[in-house]
Design a protein around this motif. Structure first.
Motif, PDB file in Angstrom:
ATOM      1  N   TRP A  56       0.820  -1.203   0.000  1.00  0.00           N
ATOM      2  CA  TRP A  56       0.000   0.000   0.000  1.00  0.00           C
ATOM      3  C   TRP A  56       0.860   1.262   0.000  1.00  0.00           C
ATOM      4  O   TRP A  56       0.408   2.328  -0.434  1.00  0.00           O
ATOM      5  N   HIS A 228      -3.949   1.560   4.557  1.00  0.00           N
ATOM      6  CA  HIS A 228      -3.620   2.815   3.875  1.00  0.00           C
ATOM      7  C   HIS A 228      -2.945   3.799   4.827  1.00  0.00           C
ATOM      8  O   HIS A 228      -1.848   4.306   4.532  1.00  0.00           O
ATOM      9  N   GLN A 513     -10.052  -6.187   1.086  1.00  0.00           N
ATOM     10  CA  GLN A 513      -8.841  -5.651   0.469  1.00  0.00           C
ATOM     11  C   GLN A 513      -8.958  -5.653  -1.053  1.00  0.00           C
ATOM     12  O   GLN A 513      -8.534  -4.697  -1.724  1.00  0.00           O
TER      13      GLN A 513
END
Length: 684
Positions: A56, A228, A513
Motif C-alpha cells: 500500500w 492505507h 482488500q
C-alpha cells in the motif's frame, strides 16, 4: 498427626497466595516471552500484514493521504534543526512547498491543488533527475501555509528524523520521493506488530484459546483504511503501536500482574502514547482503573482462600489457633507502589508535555490560529450527526486518500454489523463476570476515543458551524483492544462453528482488500483508454523504488496469503485447544499445578462448556469430574486430620499420588472430553 500434616497445610496456605492476587510465575507481562510463545500462524499473519502495508505504501501516490505533506514537512523541520515552535508560529517550509509542487499531488497548471489523477508515466520525472530536499529548499517557491502539526508532541517526528539522520550521507540530500518512501516504510514498521499484539491480548484474556487469538490477529488485515494510513506518513501510526502495547500490558494487569516491572512497562507505553498525540489521554484512566480492579479481585480471592484454608486447618488438639496462616491470612493491600511507579514513568516520558501546555498556555492542546475550519454545514446539527456517525464508520473501514476513494456502503455496513455482533456475543457468553469486565475495559478505548473526538468536533461546530476533526483513524489506538473482543466473540460461537472462523476472517479480509484495491489502483494510475498493465507502468514510474521492489512486495503478499490459508486451515482441524499463556516459561508448568490444586481454585472449564466456546477446550463433565475429585481429596485429608490415626503417612502418600493423577490427567491429552478421577473403590 498434626506435625505430619503440617507440610500439607503449609502447601495449601502457600498456594492460596495465588488466589489472593499474587500472579504465579509465567503470567507476568514480558515482551520477549510473548515473542517467543507466538505460534507460527501468528507470525505468518504478522508478516502478511507487513507485506500488505509495504504494498500500500506504493499503491497510493505520494501526498495522497490525510495531512501527509505537513507530516513530512514536520519531520524535515527537525532534520534541518528548525525546532518545534508554538502553534501559529510555524509555516510549511520552502522544501515542503516544493515537494508538493513536484509530487503527484496536483497538476502542472495547479500544482498545489489536490488532483484526483490518474497520474501517468509521462508526467513522472526520471528518478535520477528528481531533486533532493536540499535543492527544493534553495528553489524559489510560494509561501507555505499554516503548519498545524506542531500542536502535537514531537515524538513521532523525532523518531523519523532520527532514522533519516542514521542513513549514510546527509538526510536532506536525499531525493524528495526517497524521503517520503522511507518515512512511509518507518510507519509500516510501527503498525506491523498490531496482529501480534492483538493475539497476545486475546491469548491472555481468553486463557490461551487458539481461535480467539488467531481471529483477533486477523482483524487488522480486514481494514483497508488501516493498511492505507499505516503505510503513509502519519503520527496515528505510532499511537497505534503504543496504544496496542499499553492494551496488552493492561490485559495482564487485569489478570493479576501488579508487579513493579509490569507497572514500569505500562507507564512507559502510556507515556510514549501521550508524547505522540493528545488522544492517548483515554489510556490513563484505563490503566489506573485496571490496577484498582485487580486489587478488588485479589481481596475477594483472599477472603475466599482464607475461609477455605481455615476450614481445612481445623485444630486436632485443644489449644491450637484456628486463625488462617500464610498468604491467605493477610488481605492484599492497595497496589500503591506499582501505581506510583507507573505514574512517574508516564509523566516523565510524555505526561509532562500536557502539564506544560496547561500551565504555560492555559489549554490542554492549544489551537492553531489561521487553520482552515473545514466543511461549512450551517446551524444543522442533523447534518453534523450524519457526518459524525456515517463519516466515522466509512473513514474507519475505507476512505482512501483525502477521502477520494470510498468503499461501497454494503460491505462497510456488513463488516460493521459483524464487529458489533461478535463483541456483543463475547460479552453475553463470557464465562464469568470478570471476563465481562475485562471486555468492557477493551471496549473503553474505542468508545473513549470516539467520545473525545465528538467533544472536540462538536465544540468547534457549535462555535463556527464548520465540521472538522472527524475521522475513523482517530479510533485506531483502540484497534488492538477491539480486536481482542472480536476474537473472543468468534471463539464463543461454539465448538464446531468457531473452528472455521479463522478461515472466514481471512476470506473477509481478502474480500475487503480486493474491493479496495480494485477501486484505488485504476483511480490513481489507470490512464484514459488504458488497461491495468498501463496502470502498473504508471505506478512504477512514480514509485521511489525500482520496479523489481514492487514485484517483490506483490510476490510476498501472494505467498504469505497462501501460507495463511494453510495455517488457518490447519487450525480448523486442531480446534480451539487451549495452551497455557506463556507456556514457554519454565516456571509456568509448576505454577499451573500449584494454582490448579489450590483450595478453592476452580478448574478452567468448570463454569462453561466447550459447546459454548470454552477457551480451555474441556467439557463441563471433565471439569465436574476433576472438581469432584479435588473435593473428595480435600475431604479425605480433613477427615484424616480429625481422626488422628497412625495411618497418616500412608494417607499423605496416597493423597500426593492422587493429586498428581488429578493434575496430570487433563493435560495428558488435550482433546479428551472426560477425565478419570481418583479410584474411589480403595478406602484408606
Amino acid at each position: 498427626m498434626a506435625d505430619k500434616l503440617e507440610p500439607t497445610a503449609a502447601a495449601r496456605s502457600a498456594t492460596s497466595g495465588f488466589l489472593a492476587g499474587i500472579s504465579p510465575p509465567g503470567t507476568h507481562f514480558r515482551p520477549w516471552r510473548i515473542l517467543r510463545s507466538a505460534p507460527p500462524v501468528i507470525w505468518i499473519l504478522t508478516l502478511l500484514f507487513t507485506a500488505m502495508l509495504a504494498s500500500w505504501s506504493v499503491l497510493v501516490p505520494q501526498y495522497h493521504a490525510p495531512d501527509e505533506p505537513n507530516h513530512v514537512d514536520a519531520v524535515m523541520r527537525l532534520v534541518e534543526g528548525r525546532g518545534w515552535p508554538h502553534p501559529g508560529h510555524a509555516k510549511v517550509t520552502r522544501g515542503g512547498v516544493g515537494a508538493i509542487m513536484v509530487s503527484p499531488y496536483g497538476i502542472d497548471d495547479a500544482p498545489r491543488e489536490l488532483s484526483a489523477g490518474p497520474f501517468t508515466a509521462e508526467d513522472a520525472e526520471p528518478r535520477e533527475y528528481r531533486p533532493s530536499w536540499r535543492t527544493l529548499e534553495r528553489t524559489p517557491a510560494p509561501v507555505g501555509g499554516i503548519q498545524q502539526i506542531v500542536q502535537h508532541p514531537p515524538l513521532y517526528y523525532w523518531v523519523n528524523a532520527t532514522v533519516l539522520k542514521a542513513l549514510p550521507g546527509d538526510a536532506d540530500n536525499l531525493r524528495w520521493d526517497q524521503i517520503i518512501g522511507i518515512l512511509r516504510l518507518v510507519s509500516v514498521l510501527m503498525v506491523a506488530p498490531l496482529p501480534l499484539l492483538a493475539w497476545a491480548g486475546a491469548h491472555r484474556l481468553a486463557d490461551g484459546n487458539r481461535i480467539a487469538g488467531t481471529c483477533a490477529a486477523l482483524v487488522p488485515l480486514t481494514i483497508p483504511q488501516l493498511t492505507h494510513i499505516g503505510s503513509s506518513v502519519n503520527n496515528d501510526n505510532l499511537l497505534v503501536l503504543t496504544g496496542g502495547l499499553a492494551t496488552v500490558a493492561v490485559a495482564y494487569v487485569l489478570r493479576g500482574d501488579t508487579s513493579l516491572r509490569t507497572a514500569g512497562y505500562t507507564g512507559a507505553f502510556v507515556g510514549l502514547a501521550l508524547m505522540t498525540k493528545s488522544l492517548a489521554i483515554v489510556l490513563v484512566p484505563m490503566a489506573a482503573f485496571a490496577y484498582l480492579v485487580a486489587w478488588s479481585r485479589s481481596r475477594r480471592d483472599a477472603r475466599a482462600g482464607a475461609a477455605r484454608v481455615a476450614d481445612d486447618q481445623r485444630p486436632v488438639r485443644l489449644g491450637l489457633s484456628t486463625q488462617p496462616v500464610g498468604a491467605a491470612a493477610a488481605a492484599p493491600r492497595v497496589p500503591w507502589r506499582p501505581i506510583a511507579l507507573g505514574g512517574v514513568i508516564m509523566v516523565a516520558l510524555g505526561g509532562w508535555w500536557w502539564i506544560v501546555n496547561v500551565v504555560r498556555w492555559g489549554a490542554f492542546q492549544p489551537e492553531t490560529p489561521g487553520f482552515p475550519l473545514g466543511q461549512y454545514l450551517g446551524d444543522d446539527w442533523g447534518a453534523y450527526t450524519e457526518v459524525l456517525v456515517n463519516g466515522t464508520i466509512l473513514r474507519w473501514w475505507g476512505s482512501i486518500g483525502w477521502f477520494e476513494v470510498n468503499l461501497s456502503t454494503i460491505p462497510v455496513r456488513v463488516a460493521s454489523a459483524l464487529v458489533v455482533a461478535l463483541f456483543a456475543l463475547a460479552l453475553i457468553r463470557a464465562r464469568s463476570g470478570r471476563s465481562r469486565v475485562d471486555l468492557l475495559f477493551m471496549l473503553w478505548v474505542t468508545w473513549g476515543l470516539f467520545a473525545l473526538m465528538t467533544l472536540q468536533s462538536a465544540k468547534n461546530f457549535d462555535r463556527q458551524f464548520h465540521v472538522s476533526g472527524i475521522s475513523g483513524r482517530y479510533l485506531y489506538a483502540g484497534l488492538a483492544a477491539l480486536a481482542i473482543g472480536v476474537g473472543m466473540g468468534a471463539a464463543a460461537l461454539g465448538r464446531h462453528l468457531s473452528r472455521v472462523m479463522p478461515l472466514l476472517f481471512l476470506a473477509g479480509a481478502a474480500t475487503l482488500q480486493f474491493l479496495s484495491v480494485r477501486r484505488v489502483f485504476p483511480h490513481f494510475w489507470k490512464p484514459e483508454n488504458g488497461d491495468l498493465g498501463d496502470a502498473w507502468t504508471d505506478m512504477a514510474a512514480w514509485s521511489p523504488w525500482p520496479e523489481w521492489v514492487l514485484i517483490c512486495f506483490a510476490v510476498a503478499v501472494c505467498g504469505l496469503a497462501v501460507a495463511a490459508v494453510v495455517a488457518c486451515g490447519w487450525l480448523t482441524v486442531v480446534g480451539p485447544t487451549a495452551t497455557t499463556p506463556d507456556s514457554t516459561d519454565p516456571d509456568s508448568a509448576v505454577s499451573a499445578r500449584f494454582t490448579a490444586f489450590a483450595p478453592g481454585a476452580a478448574t478452567p472449564g468448570a463454569t462453561r462448556s466447550v459447546d459454548r466456546g470454552d477457551p480451555t477446550g474441556r467439557t463441563t463433565a471433565d471439569a465436574r469430574t476433576t472438581a469432584d475429585a479435588r473435593t473428595t481429596l480435600d475431604a479425605k485429608v480433613t477427615a484424616g486430620a480429625r481422626a488422628g490415626t497412625a495411618r497418616a503417612p500412608g494417607l499423605q502418600a496416597t493423597t500426593r499420588r492422587r493429586a498428581a493423577e488429578v493434575l496430570r490427567g487433563p493435560t495428558r491429552d488435550p482433546q479428551r472430553t472426560t477425565t478419570k478421577g481418583p479410584n474411589t473403590d480403595h478406602q484408606e
